[in-house]
Design a protein around this motif. Structure first.
Motif, PDB file in Angstrom:
ATOM      1  N   GLU B  44      36.331  -4.053 -32.462  1.00  0.00           N
ATOM      2  CA  GLU B  44      36.141  -3.649 -34.054  1.00  0.00           C
ATOM      3  C   GLU B  44      34.917  -2.762 -34.081  1.00  0.00           C
ATOM      4  N   PHE B  45      34.941  -1.623 -34.774  1.00  0.00           N
ATOM      5  CA  PHE B  45      33.964  -0.781 -34.905  1.00  0.00           C
ATOM      6  C   PHE B  45      32.758  -1.454 -35.915  1.00  0.00           C
ATOM      7  N   LEU B  46      31.463  -1.026 -35.501  1.00  0.00           N
ATOM      8  CA  LEU B  46      30.203  -1.632 -36.015  1.00  0.00           C
ATOM      9  C   LEU B  46      29.532  -0.512 -36.628  1.00  0.00           C
ATOM     10  N   THR B  47      29.327   0.619 -35.745  1.00  0.00           N
ATOM     11  CA  THR B  47      28.270   1.341 -36.289  1.00  0.00           C
ATOM     12  C   THR B  47      28.468   2.785 -35.569  1.00  0.00           C
ATOM     13  N   TYR B  48      27.952   3.961 -35.825  1.00  0.00           N
ATOM     14  CA  TYR B  48      27.978   5.026 -35.202  1.00  0.00           C
ATOM     15  C   TYR B  48      26.623   5.833 -35.405  1.00  0.00           C
ATOM     16  N   PHE B  49      26.196   6.348 -34.242  1.00  0.00           N
ATOM     17  CA  PHE B  49      25.173   7.431 -34.310  1.00  0.00           C
ATOM     18  C   PHE B  49      25.461   8.854 -33.884  1.00  0.00           C
ATOM     19  N   GLN B  50      25.031   9.775 -34.642  1.00  0.00           N
ATOM     20  CA  GLN B  50      25.086  11.119 -33.849  1.00  0.00           C
ATOM     21  C   GLN B  50      23.589  11.431 -33.765  1.00  0.00           C
ATOM     22  N   ASN B  51      23.036  11.768 -32.370  1.00  0.00           N
ATOM     23  CA  ASN B  51      21.908  11.845 -32.059  1.00  0.00           C
ATOM     24  C   ASN B  51      20.999  10.515 -32.734  1.00  0.00           C
ATOM     25  N   GLU B  52      19.993  10.761 -33.582  1.00  0.00           N
ATOM     26  CA  GLU B  52      19.012   9.708 -33.705  1.00  0.00           C
ATOM     27  C   GLU B  52      19.623   9.177 -35.139  1.00  0.00           C
ATOM     28  N   ALA B  53      20.516   9.770 -35.668  1.00  0.00           N
ATOM     29  CA  ALA B  53      20.979   9.442 -37.148  1.00  0.00           C
ATOM     30  C   ALA B  53      22.111   8.543 -37.029  1.00  0.00           C
ATOM     31  N   GLN B  54      22.008   7.561 -37.991  1.00  0.00           N
ATOM     32  CA  GLN B  54      23.155   6.501 -38.073  1.00  0.00           C
ATOM     33  C   GLN B  54      23.830   6.757 -39.256  1.00  0.00           C
ATOM     34  N   LEU B  55      25.095   7.295 -38.922  1.00  0.00           N
ATOM     35  CA  LEU B  55      25.964   7.941 -39.949  1.00  0.00           C
ATOM     36  C   LEU B  55      26.958   7.185 -40.404  1.00  0.00           C
ATOM     37  N   GLU B  56      27.456   6.044 -40.032  1.00  0.00           N
ATOM     38  CA  GLU B  56      28.329   5.010 -40.665  1.00  0.00           C
ATOM     39  C   GLU B  56      28.053   3.491 -39.978  1.00  0.00           C
ATOM     40  N   LYS B  57      28.185   2.771 -40.922  1.00  0.00           N
ATOM     41  CA  LYS B  57      27.895   1.377 -40.729  1.00  0.00           C
ATOM     42  C   LYS B  57      29.175   0.751 -41.311  1.00  0.00           C
ATOM     43  N   SER B  58      29.908  -0.272 -40.513  1.00  0.00           N
ATOM     44  CA  SER B  58      31.087  -1.147 -41.014  1.00  0.00           C
ATOM     45  C   SER B  58      30.251  -2.240 -41.905  1.00  0.00           C
ATOM     46  N   ARG B  59      31.426  -2.740 -42.674  1.00  0.00           N
ATOM     47  CA  ARG B  59      30.763  -3.989 -43.591  1.00  0.00           C
ATOM     48  C   ARG B  59      30.718  -5.099 -42.741  1.00  0.00           C
ATOM     49  N   LEU B  60      31.388  -5.079 -41.486  1.00  0.00           N
ATOM     50  CA  LEU B  60      31.106  -6.132 -40.514  1.00  0.00           C
ATOM     51  C   LEU B  60      29.489  -6.224 -40.139  1.00  0.00           C
ATOM     52  N   LEU B  61      28.825  -5.123 -40.310  1.00  0.00           N
ATOM     53  CA  LEU B  61      27.440  -5.210 -40.117  1.00  0.00           C
ATOM     54  C   LEU B  61      26.809  -5.727 -40.972  1.00  0.00           C
ATOM     55  N   SER B  62      26.406  -7.064 -41.048  1.00  0.00           N
ATOM     56  CA  SER B  62      25.778  -7.646 -42.197  1.00  0.00           C
ATOM     57  C   SER B  62      23.975  -7.371 -42.051  1.00  0.00           C
ATOM     58  N   GLU B  83      24.075 -16.635 -35.383  1.00  0.00           N
ATOM     59  CA  GLU B  83      25.157 -17.749 -36.111  1.00  0.00           C
ATOM     60  C   GLU B  83      26.230 -17.981 -34.992  1.00  0.00           C
ATOM     61  N   GLN B  84      26.615 -19.095 -34.968  1.00  0.00           N
ATOM     62  CA  GLN B  84      27.782 -19.364 -34.002  1.00  0.00           C
ATOM     63  C   GLN B  84      29.035 -18.409 -33.910  1.00  0.00           C
ATOM     64  N   GLY B  85      29.208 -17.791 -35.385  1.00  0.00           N
ATOM     65  CA  GLY B  85      30.299 -16.839 -35.530  1.00  0.00           C
ATOM     66  C   GLY B  85      29.870 -15.457 -34.753  1.00  0.00           C
ATOM     67  N   ASP B  86      28.573 -15.056 -34.382  1.00  0.00           N
ATOM     68  CA  ASP B  86      28.157 -14.050 -33.812  1.00  0.00           C
ATOM     69  C   ASP B  86      28.575 -13.779 -32.252  1.00  0.00           C
ATOM     70  N   SER B  87      29.205 -14.823 -31.701  1.00  0.00           N
ATOM     71  CA  SER B  87      29.426 -14.957 -30.338  1.00  0.00           C
ATOM     72  C   SER B  87      30.656 -14.074 -30.039  1.00  0.00           C
ATOM     73  N   ALA B  88      30.310 -13.165 -29.319  1.00  0.00           N
ATOM     74  CA  ALA B  88      31.430 -12.026 -29.239  1.00  0.00           C
ATOM     75  C   ALA B  88      30.849 -11.230 -27.883  1.00  0.00           C
ATOM     76  N   MET B  89      31.725 -10.092 -27.455  1.00  0.00           N
ATOM     77  CA  MET B  89      31.180  -9.346 -26.579  1.00  0.00           C
ATOM     78  C   MET B  89      30.739  -7.982 -27.328  1.00  0.00           C
ATOM     79  N   TYR B  90      29.700  -7.498 -27.180  1.00  0.00           N
ATOM     80  CA  TYR B  90      29.177  -6.341 -28.094  1.00  0.00           C
ATOM     81  C   TYR B  90      29.224  -4.888 -27.097  1.00  0.00           C
ATOM     82  N   LEU B  91      30.005  -4.077 -27.336  1.00  0.00           N
ATOM     83  CA  LEU B  91      30.554  -3.008 -26.625  1.00  0.00           C
ATOM     84  C   LEU B  91      29.739  -1.566 -27.155  1.00  0.00           C
ATOM     85  N   CYS B  92      29.114  -1.126 -26.149  1.00  0.00           N
ATOM     86  CA  CYS B  92      28.308   0.386 -26.522  1.00  0.00           C
ATOM     87  C   CYS B  92      29.398   1.399 -26.044  1.00  0.00           C
TER      88      CYS B  92
END
Lengths: 117, 114
Positions: B44-62, B83-92
């Motif tokens: 599931e998408f969390l966030t996106y950068f173009q160069n150093e600018a963070q251009l989009e953040k998902s509402r999943l990103l608390s 939190e225990q709910g943060d347990s996951a694989m974080y993919l780049c």
């Protein structure tokens, strides 16, 4: 309802079989369609990338996109035990941010495939 | 190896601790993405950068999550007060400026919160 639906399987086939994997989607804005393969505890690996409707073939893999039915497929011919993995469909529509377009992928749940010798 | 590199590969932490993951994209790619994948689900998408600018953040990103990409090269993803709910694989993943989403993923950083 999820934007992308994929049957999670699991799917078990004998070596040499033809495998068919499918996804349906609801967002008509999707234009780019991908299939990724993911081995256990590894990151997804890009297998096929197609734009809009049509077929694309690469070795034993064929990807089909039918935008009118909102349906995509991946066929694997002469399946091998090394093909055993989770197959993820993914798709994107052009999004615009920072003055440029980019693709944000929406993935299916993944289908677990086992090819046994 | 010129692929996307992620570190650490596996992190075990106790609830309430902070963790940081690092991603080094493919060198010529100026787009960088973070995704999260839980067991039996697609990423599931969390966030996106173009160069150093963070251009989009998902509402999943608390508010406990923050991502940076200083100088437009490597990126870090920090999770505060895990939190225990943060347990996951974080993919780049990274890509070129060609539109459409042909992303190349790293092997992921697996987080286990006890």
């Amino acid at each position: 309802q999820k934007e992308v639906e994929q049957d999670p399987g699991p799917l078990s086939v004998p070596e040499g079989a033809i495998v068919s994997l499918n996804c349906t989607y609801s967002n008509s804005a999707f234009q780019y369609f991908m299939w990724y393969r993911q081995y256990s505890r590894k990151g997804p690996e890009l297998l096929m990338y197609t734009y809009s409707s049509g077929n694309k073939e690469d070795g034993r893999f064929t990807a089909q996109v039918d935008k009118s039915s909102k349906y995509i497929s991946l066929f694997i011919r002469d399946s091998q035990p090394s093909d055993s993995a989770t197959y993820l469909c993914a798709m994107s529509a052009n999004r615009y941010a920072g003055g440029t377009s980019y693709g944000k992928l929406t993935f299916g749940q993944g289908t677990i495939l086992t090819v046994h010798p | 190896d010129t692929g996307v590199s992620q570190n650490p590969r596996h992190k075990i932490t106790k609830r309430g601790q902070n963790v940081t993951f690092r991603c080094d994209p493919i060198s010529e790619h100026n787009r960088l993405y973070w995704y999260r994948q839980t067991l039996g689900q697609g990423p599931e998408f969390l966030t996106y950068f173009q160069n150093e600018a963070q251009l989009e953040k998902s509402r999943l990103l608390s508010d406990r999550f923050s991502a940076e990409r200083p100088k437009g090269s490597f990126s870090t993803l920090e999770i505060q007060r895990t939190e225990q709910g943060d347990s996951a694989m974080y993919l780049c993943a990274s890509s070129t400026t060609r539109g459409g989403g042909e992303l190349f993923f790293g092997e992921g950083s697996r987080l286990t919160v006890l």
